[in-house]
Design a protein around this motif. Sequence first.
Motif, mmCIF file in Angstrom:
data_model
loop_
_atom_site.group_PDB
_atom_site.id
_atom_site.type_symbol
_atom_site.label_atom_id
_atom_site.label_comp_id
_atom_site.label_asym_id
_atom_site.label_seq_id
_atom_site.Cartn_x
_atom_site.Cartn_y
_atom_site.Cartn_z
ATOM 1 N N LEU A 70 61.718 6.390 71.815
ATOM 2 C CA LEU A 70 62.858 6.153 70.936
ATOM 3 C C LEU A 70 62.977 7.234 69.857
ATOM 4 O O LEU A 70 61.979 7.640 69.264
ATOM 5 C CB LEU A 70 62.729 4.795 70.248
ATOM 6 N N ASP A 71 64.202 7.638 69.605
ATOM 7 C CA ASP A 71 64.483 8.567 68.510
ATOM 8 C C ASP A 71 65.804 8.135 67.883
ATOM 9 O O ASP A 71 66.854 8.729 68.114
ATOM 10 C CB ASP A 71 64.558 10.005 69.025
ATOM 11 N N LEU A 72 65.751 7.092 67.065
ATOM 12 C CA LEU A 72 66.975 6.509 66.521
ATOM 13 C C LEU A 72 67.591 7.369 65.422
ATOM 14 O O LEU A 72 68.798 7.324 65.210
ATOM 15 C CB LEU A 72 66.690 5.101 65.986
ATOM 16 N N ASP A 73 66.778 8.143 64.698
ATOM 17 C CA ASP A 73 67.321 8.994 63.646
ATOM 18 C C ASP A 73 67.653 10.398 64.125
ATOM 19 O O ASP A 73 68.059 11.253 63.338
ATOM 20 C CB ASP A 73 66.360 9.067 62.454
ATOM 21 N N LEU A 74 67.463 10.644 65.429
ATOM 22 C CA LEU A 74 67.861 11.902 66.070
ATOM 23 C C LEU A 74 67.227 13.131 65.416
ATOM 24 O O LEU A 74 67.884 14.150 65.182
ATOM 25 C CB LEU A 74 69.395 12.045 66.064
ATOM 26 N N ASP A 75 65.912 13.039 65.137
ATOM 27 C CA ASP A 75 65.204 14.203 64.597
ATOM 28 C C ASP A 75 64.343 14.880 65.649
ATOM 29 O O ASP A 75 63.486 15.691 65.331
ATOM 30 C CB ASP A 75 64.346 13.796 63.398
ATOM 31 N N ASN A 76 64.573 14.518 66.923
ATOM 32 C CA ASN A 76 63.858 15.096 68.070
ATOM 33 C C ASN A 76 62.384 14.712 68.105
ATOM 34 O O ASN A 76 61.597 15.340 68.814
ATOM 35 C CB ASN A 76 63.986 16.633 68.082
ATOM 36 N N TYR A 262 73.874 9.168 70.958
ATOM 37 C CA TYR A 262 72.766 8.848 71.861
ATOM 38 C C TYR A 262 73.125 9.168 73.304
ATOM 39 O O TYR A 262 72.290 9.668 74.071
ATOM 40 C CB TYR A 262 72.384 7.378 71.721
ATOM 41 N N ASN A 263 74.370 8.914 73.689
ATOM 42 C CA ASN A 263 74.794 9.212 75.056
ATOM 43 C C ASN A 263 74.782 10.702 75.328
ATOM 44 O O ASN A 263 74.432 11.146 76.418
ATOM 45 C CB ASN A 263 76.203 8.658 75.308
ATOM 46 N N GLN A 264 75.194 11.499 74.322
ATOM 47 C CA GLN A 264 75.196 12.951 74.505
ATOM 48 C C GLN A 264 73.794 13.456 74.759
ATOM 49 O O GLN A 264 73.572 14.308 75.610
ATOM 50 C CB GLN A 264 75.781 13.623 73.253
ATOM 51 N N ARG A 265 72.825 12.927 74.037
ATOM 52 C CA ARG A 265 71.443 13.371 74.240
ATOM 53 C C ARG A 265 70.946 12.968 75.612
ATOM 54 O O ARG A 265 70.342 13.764 76.327
ATOM 55 C CB ARG A 265 70.533 12.772 73.165
ATOM 56 N N ASN A 266 71.185 11.727 76.020
ATOM 57 C CA ASN A 266 70.680 11.272 77.315
ATOM 58 C C ASN A 266 71.330 12.018 78.460
ATOM 59 O O ASN A 266 70.691 12.360 79.444
ATOM 60 C CB ASN A 266 70.923 9.769 77.467
ATOM 61 N N THR A 267 72.636 12.301 78.331
ATOM 62 C CA THR A 267 73.321 13.047 79.388
ATOM 63 C C THR A 267 72.792 14.464 79.476
ATOM 64 O O THR A 267 72.543 14.992 80.548
ATOM 65 C CB THR A 267 74.834 13.074 79.123
ATOM 66 N N ALA A 268 72.570 15.074 78.314
ATOM 67 C CA ALA A 268 72.096 16.461 78.306
ATOM 68 C C ALA A 268 70.691 16.580 78.851
ATOM 69 O O ALA A 268 70.350 17.533 79.524
ATOM 70 C CB ALA A 268 72.153 17.012 76.885
ATOM 71 N N SER A 269 69.843 15.588 78.582
ATOM 72 C CA SER A 269 68.458 15.692 79.015
ATOM 73 C C SER A 269 68.273 15.268 80.465
ATOM 74 O O SER A 269 67.287 15.598 81.081
ATOM 75 C CB SER A 269 67.568 14.826 78.106
#
Length: 359
Positions: A70-76, A262-269
């Motif tokens: 989990l990375d809810l605050d999007l700090d990688n 969150y969707n952008q990160r999951n799609t990109a990864s």
Amino acid sequence: MKKIIVSCLVATLSLLSLPVFAQTERDSTLLGLPGDNLDLYAVLDLFQKSKTIEDFEKSLNLEKTAINNLDLDLDNKVDFIKVVTKNEGDDFTFVLQVSVSETETQDVAVIMVSKDKNKKISMQIVGDEDLYGKDYIVELKESKTPAVTANPAYKGTDTVVSVPAKTTVVVVESAPIVQYVYSPAYVPYYPPYHYGYYPPYFAAFSVMAIGMYIGHHSYYHHGGYGYHGNTTIIHNTNNFNNYNNSRNRSNTVNHNKANGNYNQRNTASTRPSNGAATRPSNRTSNRQSPAVRPSNGSSVSGRPSTGVSNRQSTNYSQPSRTSSNGASRYSGGSRGSSGFSGGGSRGGGGSRGGGSRRR
């Protein structure tokens, strides 16, 4: 000879198609929500095998278990999940929480262990609606053996026995964590951790690509492992309703979800990027540097002039600057004679250790 060539081509195409099918299978388990990065099937499996609540919390947050992504605050960086215990009589509620900031806490999921009037114990984990959608429930399931009926037309000498269908009931009472919480040795666990203060064993580690993460836990979702999800039936509604009265929600998480972060990160990864490379290329650039010009006003020839221009090339890399997380980042990338492609390389976040991490 032609048959051999055709056979080789068929075998090659079959092998090349495997990653496509594997990717499609992994993508089918995605919710398109932040909860994709914390598999509740794996969480419940770890919970029932843990000896104490503190042991469960520690194992959940270790990088080697590969459960928490989990990375809810999007700090990688993967967020620390603390486990808060609440109980009333024989009903236990274990709330999984993430401190998103100094002022915001987000509930991730709740594990409910209850004992009814007949002393039967049930165990369920319910994903928070903001992270998993409504009524995302995982629990232990029964395994059934189909009946075997004798063939009436059989005339052989062997003895034929009709076997009725059997149901193997999963005994929740035998789980180590259940035996612990209902034993006289049970001591309530209250985690002292909060935003910016974490246990020494929790070291910073990067978020795993969603495709790799789903692949790690795919075997939980093929049935027969002892779990099933989305039953939409909560055994102890009173216990769950009491929990909902004090449920924690984060404005930051809801903002990121509403904006599709969150969707952008999951799609990109999950899929390889078609954009510029993040690593310098070893190939030589085909573009001639503007610093090489024909000298003395002569006509332009196909061969570059040996004269040296006094003008500095504009293709030199920009000086590096230090980003806020301590990594060196190139502002414009470098290109030209060195042949760097894309927008330059960028370092990841620094590691953190001890009892705290820096945001």
